[in-house]
Structure formats: C-alpha cells, structure tokens
Design a protein around this motif. Structure first.
Motif, PDB file in Angstrom:
ATOM      1  N   THR A 170       6.294  26.052 -17.461  1.00 41.84           N
ATOM      2  CA  THR A 170       7.593  26.669 -17.703  1.00 41.84           C
ATOM      3  C   THR A 170       7.970  27.800 -16.758  1.00 41.84           C
ATOM      4  N   PRO A 171       7.138  28.818 -16.516  1.00 39.21           N
ATOM      5  CA  PRO A 171       7.584  29.948 -15.688  1.00 39.21           C
ATOM      6  C   PRO A 171       8.046  29.542 -14.303  1.00 39.21           C
ATOM      7  N   LEU A 172       7.281  28.721 -13.605  1.00 38.45           N
ATOM      8  CA  LEU A 172       7.644  28.342 -12.240  1.00 38.45           C
ATOM      9  C   LEU A 172       8.842  27.406 -12.229  1.00 38.45           C
ATOM     10  N   MET A 173       8.901  26.499 -13.203  1.00 35.71           N
ATOM     11  CA  MET A 173      10.044  25.593 -13.263  1.00 35.71           C
ATOM     12  C   MET A 173      11.331  26.358 -13.524  1.00 35.71           C
ATOM     13  N   GLN A 174      11.274  27.344 -14.401  1.00 36.39           N
ATOM     14  CA  GLN A 174      12.467  28.130 -14.684  1.00 36.39           C
ATOM     15  C   GLN A 174      12.937  28.870 -13.437  1.00 36.39           C
ATOM     16  N   ILE A 175      12.008  29.410 -12.666  1.00 36.05           N
ATOM     17  CA  ILE A 175      12.370  30.135 -11.447  1.00 36.05           C
ATOM     18  C   ILE A 175      13.045  29.192 -10.447  1.00 36.05           C
ATOM     19  N   GLU A 176      12.434  28.000 -10.243  1.00 32.42           N
ATOM     20  CA  GLU A 176      12.990  27.069  -9.280  1.00 32.42           C
ATOM     21  C   GLU A 176      14.375  26.588  -9.711  1.00 32.42           C
ATOM     22  N   GLN A 177      14.552  26.294 -10.993  1.00 26.32           N
ATOM     23  CA  GLN A 177      15.848  25.850 -11.476  1.00 26.32           C
ATOM     24  C   GLN A 177      16.889  26.958 -11.334  1.00 26.32           C
ATOM     25  N   ALA A 178      16.523  28.188 -11.687  1.00 26.75           N
ATOM     26  CA  ALA A 178      17.456  29.307 -11.572  1.00 26.75           C
ATOM     27  C   ALA A 178      17.812  29.570 -10.119  1.00 26.75           C
ATOM     28  N   ASP A 179      16.820  29.417  -9.220  1.00 26.25           N
ATOM     29  CA  ASP A 179      17.076  29.678  -7.807  1.00 26.25           C
ATOM     30  C   ASP A 179      18.023  28.638  -7.214  1.00 26.25           C
ATOM     31  N   LYS A 180      17.893  27.382  -7.719  1.00 29.17           N
ATOM     32  CA  LYS A 180      18.781  26.336  -7.230  1.00 29.17           C
ATOM     33  C   LYS A 180      20.224  26.575  -7.681  1.00 29.17           C
ATOM     34  N   LYS A 181      20.420  27.097  -8.882  1.00 31.00           N
ATOM     35  CA  LYS A 181      21.753  27.316  -9.423  1.00 31.00           C
ATOM     36  C   LYS A 181      22.408  28.566  -8.828  1.00 31.00           C
ATOM     37  N   ARG A 182      21.633  29.508  -8.347  1.00 25.02           N
ATOM     38  CA  ARG A 182      22.165  30.787  -7.882  1.00 25.02           C
ATOM     39  C   ARG A 182      22.903  30.628  -6.544  1.00 25.02           C
ATOM     40  N   ILE A 183      24.085  31.239  -6.438  1.00 27.81           N
ATOM     41  CA  ILE A 183      24.876  31.187  -5.208  1.00 27.81           C
ATOM     42  C   ILE A 183      24.586  32.448  -4.393  1.00 27.81           C
ATOM     43  N   PRO A 184      24.201  32.318  -3.126  1.00 25.65           N
ATOM     44  CA  PRO A 184      23.921  33.497  -2.298  1.00 25.65           C
ATOM     45  C   PRO A 184      25.172  34.373  -2.148  1.00 25.65           C
ATOM     46  N   ARG A 185      24.956  35.686  -2.040  1.00 22.81           N
ATOM     47  CA  ARG A 185      26.061  36.642  -1.899  1.00 22.81           C
ATOM     48  C   ARG A 185      25.739  37.587  -0.747  1.00 22.81           C
ATOM     49  N   ILE A 186      26.753  37.799   0.151  1.00 25.21           N
ATOM     50  CA  ILE A 186      26.569  38.725   1.260  1.00 25.21           C
ATOM     51  C   ILE A 186      27.584  39.871   1.139  1.00 25.21           C
ATOM     52  N   LEU A 187      27.260  41.003   1.766  1.00 28.02           N
ATOM     53  CA  LEU A 187      28.125  42.183   1.760  1.00 28.02           C
ATOM     54  C   LEU A 187      28.460  42.567   3.200  1.00 28.02           C
ATOM     55  N   LEU A 188      29.784  42.608   3.518  1.00 31.40           N
ATOM     56  CA  LEU A 188      30.249  43.009   4.848  1.00 31.40           C
ATOM     57  C   LEU A 188      30.697  44.456   4.792  1.00 31.40           C
ATOM     58  N   VAL A 189      30.238  45.277   5.766  1.00 27.92           N
ATOM     59  CA  VAL A 189      30.555  46.712   5.772  1.00 27.92           C
ATOM     60  C   VAL A 189      31.155  47.071   7.139  1.00 27.92           C
ATOM     61  N   ASP A 190      32.410  47.620   7.116  1.00 29.29           N
ATOM     62  CA  ASP A 190      33.075  48.052   8.360  1.00 29.29           C
ATOM     63  C   ASP A 190      34.236  48.962   7.975  1.00 29.29           C
ATOM     64  N   ASP A 191      34.383  50.043   8.721  1.00 23.85           N
ATOM     65  CA  ASP A 191      35.491  50.956   8.423  1.00 23.85           C
ATOM     66  C   ASP A 191      36.824  50.448   8.973  1.00 23.85           C
ATOM     67  N   ASP A 192      36.801  49.414   9.789  1.00 26.27           N
ATOM     68  CA  ASP A 192      38.007  48.799  10.339  1.00 26.27           C
ATOM     69  C   ASP A 192      38.463  47.691   9.395  1.00 26.27           C
ATOM     70  N   SER A 193      39.534  47.932   8.656  1.00 31.74           N
ATOM     71  CA  SER A 193      39.989  46.971   7.645  1.00 31.74           C
ATOM     72  C   SER A 193      40.369  45.637   8.257  1.00 31.74           C
ATOM     73  N   ALA A 194      40.989  45.651   9.403  1.00 28.82           N
ATOM     74  CA  ALA A 194      41.412  44.405  10.049  1.00 28.82           C
ATOM     75  C   ALA A 194      40.194  43.580  10.474  1.00 28.82           C
ATOM     76  N   ALA A 195      39.240  44.254  11.110  1.00 33.87           N
ATOM     77  CA  ALA A 195      38.020  43.547  11.531  1.00 33.87           C
ATOM     78  C   ALA A 195      37.260  43.024  10.312  1.00 33.87           C
ATOM     79  N   LEU A 196      37.256  43.836   9.241  1.00 37.74           N
ATOM     80  CA  LEU A 196      36.544  43.431   8.013  1.00 37.74           C
ATOM     81  C   LEU A 196      37.186  42.191   7.402  1.00 37.74           C
ATOM     82  N   SER A 197      38.538  42.163   7.391  1.00 33.90           N
ATOM     83  CA  SER A 197      39.253  41.019   6.826  1.00 33.90           C
ATOM     84  C   SER A 197      39.024  39.760   7.655  1.00 33.90           C
TER      85      SER A 197
END
Length: 446
Positions: A17-44
């Motif tokens: 159970t523990p490893l299977m739950q981790i693998e299943q949860a990891d497959k369902k999870r969508i990666p998320r990234i964070l963009l950081v820039d003080d230039d709003s136009a470049a950031l957009s």
C-alpha cells in the motif's frame, strides 16, 4: 484461521500500500512552476510561452522575489524560473533563500547578454540551470522539462524513502507484538510442560519409594520371592522414568534444532522384528505371525527409527483392549518405504486428529484402557520429527470405533535398497506384515 487471515491481510497492506499510494498520487499530480520577474510584460510573455508549449503543467507568476517566497509557503512548486536583476531582492538572493529552506527545489535563472560570470556564480551557488537574454524559448522550455523530471524523481525517491521508513516502523511494531505474543505462548507452554512433567514423574517416583520400602521389609522377613517381584516392578518404574526423560530431552533438541541423525545402512525388517521381540519378551504382546526374515537395508538412523516404532506400538497397545490385534506392516512402493502400525482401538475423532502430533497433546482419558498412564504427550511429536528429519513424513488414518493406522513414510533411492535371501521379482511393490495381540499396556507411555 481468522487470525492467520488477518495477519496475511496486514502483511499484504504493509508490503504494497504505501509505495502504490505514492506512485498513484504522483501520477495524478500536475507539475507547477513559478515565474519571477519585475518586468510585467516579460513575465506575461514568458507565462504565455509555457502555457502554449507545456500543456501538462500549471504556471504561476510573481512580480518580486519577496512575493515569490510568500507564494512558496502557500503552494507546492516543482521549479522556479527567476530573473537575476530585480529591485529589493534579486534572483541570487532568492536562490540563496530557497536553498536554505528547500534545497531540493530546482531554480533556473535568467540573466542579461554577456553576463557569463554571473551565470557561472549562480551555478556554483546551486542554480539548476541558466539562460541568457534574449531568451531562446526552445532551450528554456527544454531546460524546464529536465528540471521538472529531476524534481519529480527527487520527490518520488524522498516519498518512497518515507514510505519505507513507515513500512519498517510498522514491521518493527508487528515483530514486537508477535514477539510478545510468542513469549506469552512459550511461557505458557513451559509452565504446562513443567506441571505435566512434575505430575508424570511423581507417579513412578512414588511407586519406587513404596516398592523400596516393601522390598526392604520383605527381605527382613525372609520373603525373598516377594522382594524379587518388587524389584521387577521397580525396574518397570525406572523404565518409565527413562522414557520420560528421553522424551523431554528429544523435545528440547527438536525445538533448538539440535535433533541430529546418525545414518548408516540398516536392515529395516530386522529392526521391526527386534522391536516386536522386545514387546513380546516384556509380555505386552504375543506374536501371532512372524514372517520369514529377509533383509532390507536402508540408510537410516536405526536408533531413531526404532524409537519411532516403539512409540507407535506403545500408543497402539495403550488404546487397545486386551486380546485385540495390532498389525505392523512394512511396505515398499517406488521410492518410499512405509512402516505402518494399525490397531482396532477406539479410534480418534476428527476434532482431535489434527492435534495429535502437537507437543504435549494427549488423547482424552476416556480412550485409555484401565490402568494405563497418560504420558507427556511427546511420543507422536517426536515420531513425526524423526520421520521429517529423514526427509519423510508421518501419516494418520483413523475412524472412531474402528481403530487407527499410523504410518512413517521414508524416502529411498532404488540403489539404496538391498534385498537378500528370498528373491523379490517386483521391487516396485511388496510388503511384509506382522500380527500381534495385546496382552497388557500399563508398562509403557510416551
């Protein structure tokens, strides 16, 4: 049975159970990234690029490093892409802050054209990668994909490590629980054994004490014949004690895996006849039939097989009426030799049949013939161990009111069998049978 099933279910859960739950949860999870820039136009523009080219991720943006640190405390990110030159807190400071709290977080930095030294410094301080302006969007997207894969693998390893630690902790708890249970069971068994041994040893010791006093008085009175009979009865009590002590020693050796065989070629037919002769001379049985002796040499521990046959015959006599027949059959078929003892006693009910080979198990007293001793309940336990140590097994067939057959099955190789005297045309199937009648059985117990 229910307890066994529960333990198996618990074991399966711990293993899977523990490893299977981790693998299943990891497959369902969508990666998320964070963009950081003080230039709003470049950031957009950068945010638009990732949403177009990487449909399988979520993109958040921040116009300052301080806001980025605040977002990271609320959401879980898989990578941070930041410009280096920003007011208040620049990209290098953001990199340093992230590595203090989240060293496994991939951080990619964007710097101006020609600032290679600054980029090299960023890599030395732990940046995952860097890109120069103007941004090569294909290169940046590819670099972010690699960072996400690295982060995903890092998270998976970390979570599986945690799961394994949880699994190890659960196993340790289960082992400790089972150990406590086994200690209780072993202590109960030890107490039961000591109580039983004390009780069974008391009988022959008390008998010996009384007989010694009687023999002493009769010798003083000159009644030598009566004193001699007392001496013979004392010998029987001594034999009782010898059997009890031997069985206790054997039971301990079986439990501690020190029950070792001393094998050598030995004639099984002679062994059976010798044991029956011993029973006959002791007045326990009288032989009705004695087949012509042939020779059947098999590689066995003759002392232990003799002990096993002695135990089976003792049990058969103990639970048989006087005058009833007992059959000893030696049979060879293919690669096995069967040594069976059959009686016409009361038989064994199904609820007791599955327990008869357990240590210290004794049949209900109602099945005993009058005057018989119960023993320690070790005879069949030891007999089964002897058979198994030879690579064989012990089998039991019994019907209430019809009698029982106990068989020792010993594996042999064809070239191990040596038959002499009377020729046997078919060595794949033959048998020799002895028939005896019970005369008394109060002398033996196991």
């Amino acid at each position: 049975m229910e307890q066994y099933q529960e333990e198996k279910e618990t074991e399966c859960q711990l293993q899977v159970t523990p490893l299977m739950q981790i693998e299943q949860a990891d497959k369902k999870r969508i990666p998320r990234i964070l963009l950081v820039d003080d230039d709003s136009a470049a950031l957009s523009a950068l945010s638009h690029t990732f949403r177009l080219r990487m449909h399988d991720i979520e993109v958040d943006t921040s116009i300052s490093a301080l806001d980025a640190l605040a977002l990271i405390t609320i959401k879980e990110y898989d990578a941070v892409i930041s410009d280096i030159k920003m007011p208040d807190m620049d990209g290098m400071q953001l990199l340093s802050a992230l590595h203090k709290t989240m060293p496994e977080m991939p951080v990619l930095l964007i710097t101006g054209h020609g600032e290679h030294k600054l980029a090299m410094q960023a890599l030395r301080e732990g940046a995952y990668d860097y890109t120069l302006k103007p941004i090569d969007r294909d290169f940046l997207v590819a670099s972010v994909r690699r960072a996400l894969q690295t982060r995903q693998l890092s998270r998976l390893v970390q979570e599986k490590q945690q799961a394994l630690e949880q699994y190890a902790h659960s196993l340790q708890s289960l082992v400790e629980q089972r150990t406590r249970e086994l200690i209780i069971i072993m202590n109960d068994a030890k107490d039961r054994m000591l109580t039983m041994a004390a009780h069974e040893l008391t009988t022959p010791l008390t008998s010996l004490k009384g007989l010694l006093q009687s023999a002493h008085c009769r010798l003083k009175q000159g009644a030598i014949d009566k004193a001699m009979r007392d001496m013979e009865t004392m010998e029987t009590s001594v034999n009782h004690l010898g059997i009890l002590m031997q069985n206790l020693r054997d039971a301990i050796h079986i439990q501690t895996r020190q029950f070792i065989l001393q094998r050598s070629p030995y004639d099984l037919i002679k062994l059976c006849q010798d044991v029956l002769d011993e029973f006959t001379m002791a007045g326990i049985v009288t032989q009705c039939d004695s087949p012509q002796h042939e020779s059947l040499e098999v590689d066995i521990d003759s002392c232990r097989i003799r002990q096993a046959l002695f135990n089976l015959l003792s049990n058969a006599c103990k639970y048989s009426l006087k005058g009833s027949p007992i059959t000893v059959t030696l049979q060879q078929c293919e690669n096995e030799v069967s040594l069976a003892v059959s009686d016409c006693g009361a038989g064994i009910s199904p609820e007791h049949l599955s327990h008869i080979c357990e240590q210290f198990y004794r049949f209900p007293h109602s099945n005993l013939q009058e005057g018989d001793a119960t023993g320690l309940g070790l005879g069949l336990y030891i007999t089964r161990a002897i058979a198994e140590q030879h690579g064989g097994r012990m089998e039991v067939q019994s019907c209430p009111e019809e009698g029982s057959t106990f068989s020792i099955m010993l594996p042999i190789l064809t070239n191990e069998i040596k038959v002499s005297h009377k020729p046997i045309t078919d060595t794949s199937l033959w048998q020799i049978m002895w028939m005896v009648k019970v005369m008394k059985s109060d002398y033996l117990f196991s």
